[in-house]
Write a protein that holds these residues in place. Sequence first.
Motif, short mmCIF file in Angstrom:
data_model
loop_
_atom_site.label_atom_id
_atom_site.label_comp_id
_atom_site.label_asym_id
_atom_site.label_seq_id
_atom_site.Cartn_x
_atom_site.Cartn_y
_atom_site.Cartn_z
N MET A 472 1.92 6.39 -6.47
CA MET A 472 1.88 5.09 -5.96
C MET A 472 3.36 4.97 -5.52
SD MET A 472 -0.68 2.75 -8.24
CE MET A 472 -2.37 3.06 -8.13
N ASP A 473 3.61 4.47 -4.11
CA ASP A 473 4.86 4.13 -3.55
C ASP A 473 5.27 2.83 -3.59
OD1 ASP A 473 7.25 4.30 -2.63
OD2 ASP A 473 6.86 5.94 -1.06
N LEU A 474 5.27 2.07 -4.69
CA LEU A 474 5.69 0.91 -4.86
C LEU A 474 6.82 0.37 -3.69
CD1 LEU A 474 5.02 -2.14 -5.88
CD2 LEU A 474 6.60 -1.40 -7.77
N ALA A 475 8.12 1.34 -3.64
CA ALA A 475 9.34 0.95 -3.01
C ALA A 475 8.77 0.88 -1.52
CB ALA A 475 10.25 1.92 -3.18
N ALA A 476 8.02 1.77 -1.21
CA ALA A 476 7.74 1.72 0.31
C ALA A 476 6.84 0.68 0.82
CB ALA A 476 7.15 3.11 0.90
N MET A 477 6.00 0.15 -0.23
CA MET A 477 5.14 -0.93 0.11
C MET A 477 5.78 -2.09 0.28
SD MET A 477 3.38 -3.74 -1.13
CE MET A 477 3.30 -3.43 -3.14
N ARG A 478 6.97 -2.52 -0.51
CA ARG A 478 7.54 -3.82 -0.86
C ARG A 478 8.52 -3.70 0.28
NH1 ARG A 478 4.62 -7.17 -3.39
NH2 ARG A 478 4.71 -7.18 -5.59
N LYS A 479 9.21 -2.49 0.95
CA LYS A 479 10.30 -2.70 2.03
C LYS A 479 9.26 -2.96 3.17
CE LYS A 479 13.39 0.71 4.23
NZ LYS A 479 12.70 0.59 5.52
N ALA A 513 -4.25 -0.41 -3.72
CA ALA A 513 -4.58 0.68 -4.81
C ALA A 513 -3.56 0.02 -5.97
CB ALA A 513 -4.25 1.93 -4.42
N ILE A 514 -2.51 -0.49 -5.50
CA ILE A 514 -1.50 -0.71 -6.28
C ILE A 514 -1.80 -2.20 -7.39
CG2 ILE A 514 0.87 -1.89 -6.65
CD1 ILE A 514 1.60 0.24 -4.33
N PHE A 515 -2.41 -2.78 -6.40
CA PHE A 515 -2.64 -4.23 -7.14
C PHE A 515 -4.14 -4.11 -7.64
CE2 PHE A 515 -0.42 -5.85 -3.28
CZ PHE A 515 0.84 -5.75 -4.01
N ASP A 516 -5.07 -3.23 -7.38
CA ASP A 516 -6.21 -2.96 -8.12
C ASP A 516 -5.78 -2.36 -9.57
OD1 ASP A 516 -8.09 -3.68 -6.39
OD2 ASP A 516 -8.55 -1.65 -5.74
N ASN A 517 -4.71 -1.49 -9.65
CA ASN A 517 -4.20 -1.04 -11.00
C ASN A 517 -3.60 -2.06 -11.61
OD1 ASN A 517 -2.95 1.18 -12.63
ND2 ASN A 517 -1.07 0.27 -11.64
N TYR A 518 -2.75 -2.94 -11.02
CA TYR A 518 -2.24 -4.05 -11.73
C TYR A 518 -3.12 -4.84 -12.42
CZ TYR A 518 2.37 -3.47 -9.64
OH TYR A 518 3.70 -2.90 -9.37
N ALA A 519 -4.67 -4.99 -11.72
CA ALA A 519 -5.57 -5.95 -12.15
C ALA A 519 -6.08 -5.20 -13.29
CB ALA A 519 -6.71 -5.99 -11.29
N GLU A 520 -6.11 -3.93 -13.47
CA GLU A 520 -6.59 -3.12 -14.67
C GLU A 520 -5.55 -3.45 -15.79
OE1 GLU A 520 -6.91 1.00 -13.85
OE2 GLU A 520 -8.41 0.65 -12.18
N LEU A 521 -4.30 -3.46 -15.48
CA LEU A 521 -3.51 -3.57 -16.58
C LEU A 521 -3.73 -5.08 -17.15
CD1 LEU A 521 -0.23 -2.17 -15.13
CD2 LEU A 521 -1.51 -1.21 -17.07
N ALA A 522 -3.86 -6.23 -16.12
CA ALA A 522 -3.98 -7.55 -16.60
C ALA A 522 -5.33 -7.64 -17.29
CB ALA A 522 -4.03 -8.52 -15.35
#
Length: 536
Positions: A472-479, A513-522
Amino acid sequence: MKTLSKVAISLVASSLMLSACSDSKEESKSSTTPANSAATSANPDAKKEKLDLKWMVIADASAQLPAADKDFVKNVIEEKFNVKLNWTYLPNGQDYTTKLNTMIASGDIPDVFYADGISSNNYIRDGVARDLTGIVTPAKMPNYFKYWVTEANLKTYQVQGAFKRAPVPYETNYYRTFYIRKDWLDKLNLKMPTNYDELVNVMKAFTFNDPDGNGKNDTYGFTAAGSGTSVSMDFPEFLKNGFVGDTYVDSNDQFIDVRTDIRMQGVLDDIKKLLDLKVVDPDWFLNKYGQHFDKAAQGKAGIVIGQGRDLAFDNNPAGLQMKSKQAGQTTADWEPFHPWEKTGTWVETIPGNPFMISSKSSDAKVQRSIEILDWLAGEEGFLLTRYGKEGVDYKRSGNNIEVNQEAYKKDVTDNNNFLEVYGWFTPRKPEVYGLNVIDPNITERDKKIIEKINSYKILPSVGTALTVKEGMDLAAMRKRMNELHVQILFKDKDASSWPQYRQEIMTKFGGKAIFDNYAELATAAKGKPIKFKSDN
């Protein structure tokens, strides 16, 4: 004329590539000055091999290390741990990241370095960071775990299936608030704003009604810092549109990532309207973090958002109030307020940005660095890096610490407030050690500030550190997200294209995909199903 010039607008794209090389503050001279004897007695490390260590850390823009003979903290560390400590330090932001990336690209990785959450994932992926298994442990860092971070915190903080980063100790109380020039309010016969419309009306008055009485059209209602890359979340339009914090779980058990939410269309449209009113410091986008506080202290703006319990204390040399007085703003009275104080001003804190260890550092350098970090996290290091030398800058009686203001000013404040550079690793929170700081310069006004901020409503957090999976490329997404926000503010007619832009972020740049993963952590943290809805 109070307008954002064409030159400033043309800098939007190029400012994304700002380099920090020319602005960096580096201090690498070894000191042979004897360290404070009280702090270095019974030194078991003196017989160890002397090591050269290189660290890169964050520091406030106004803080700077003094000459070697004035830097008693560096002297203590170097003698106590038998090292030569070389520091590179910059304010947190794009310049810091650019400088660090330049060093890494040249193979000159600092032994210890601070990183933002997004960059840390890249450093782990690229093999820059060392595995911390068996290194960051309660046995080797007892102070770190006793006072600041739990093993449970650490477990949820790991990313990409590897233990290569650890959270910098963080402040659990979130002293985030609007500050306003109360003296300007009084001069213009205005009341403290209690809602968005009143807030905007005050911004207009501060811009067009000469609140400082100098007969010049040279003040603005509000300022912020975009560091040339992003839309600051200090803009009140986030709160106006119902967004509190950066991420949260709403009443429908949905995970919300504020800056990519579909409702950002309303936020961005409202910010554009505010900018069109010409009540915002036109340099806000290019302001680096800290520069907006300097502008406020210089009397250029009357409202700013800040965090930290002592940001507007009467005698904090790095704070708004004292800096204003030093800048000739003799009537300045910065007071906290918050139009959303009853409904929610922010969310509870979770572990933030990490420290990392270079994968190229030798075992000996890693071990020595860990010893120093744990000393900084302990009572002795905390007191030295926050209050100076015992018996000189403060005296101790049991758990009571009484600051000697005259000595502290001479040793610290007048030397570029340099302790702030060393204080990067610990919040100013003496109560975690059971200490009571008796500071004669903590005024009744200061106490009222804390009482006011502590009365604000803080909403629950997502309950866990948010980490991404490998690939997961969080940096590219936020950029890309930041680029699109900036395009809407400075190029597009309005924010009507945001839903289309958002779809690109969610699909092409992996946001869903990143936020689905965050939802799993939550979900794991909250103990109930949490979902991220891509169309929420």
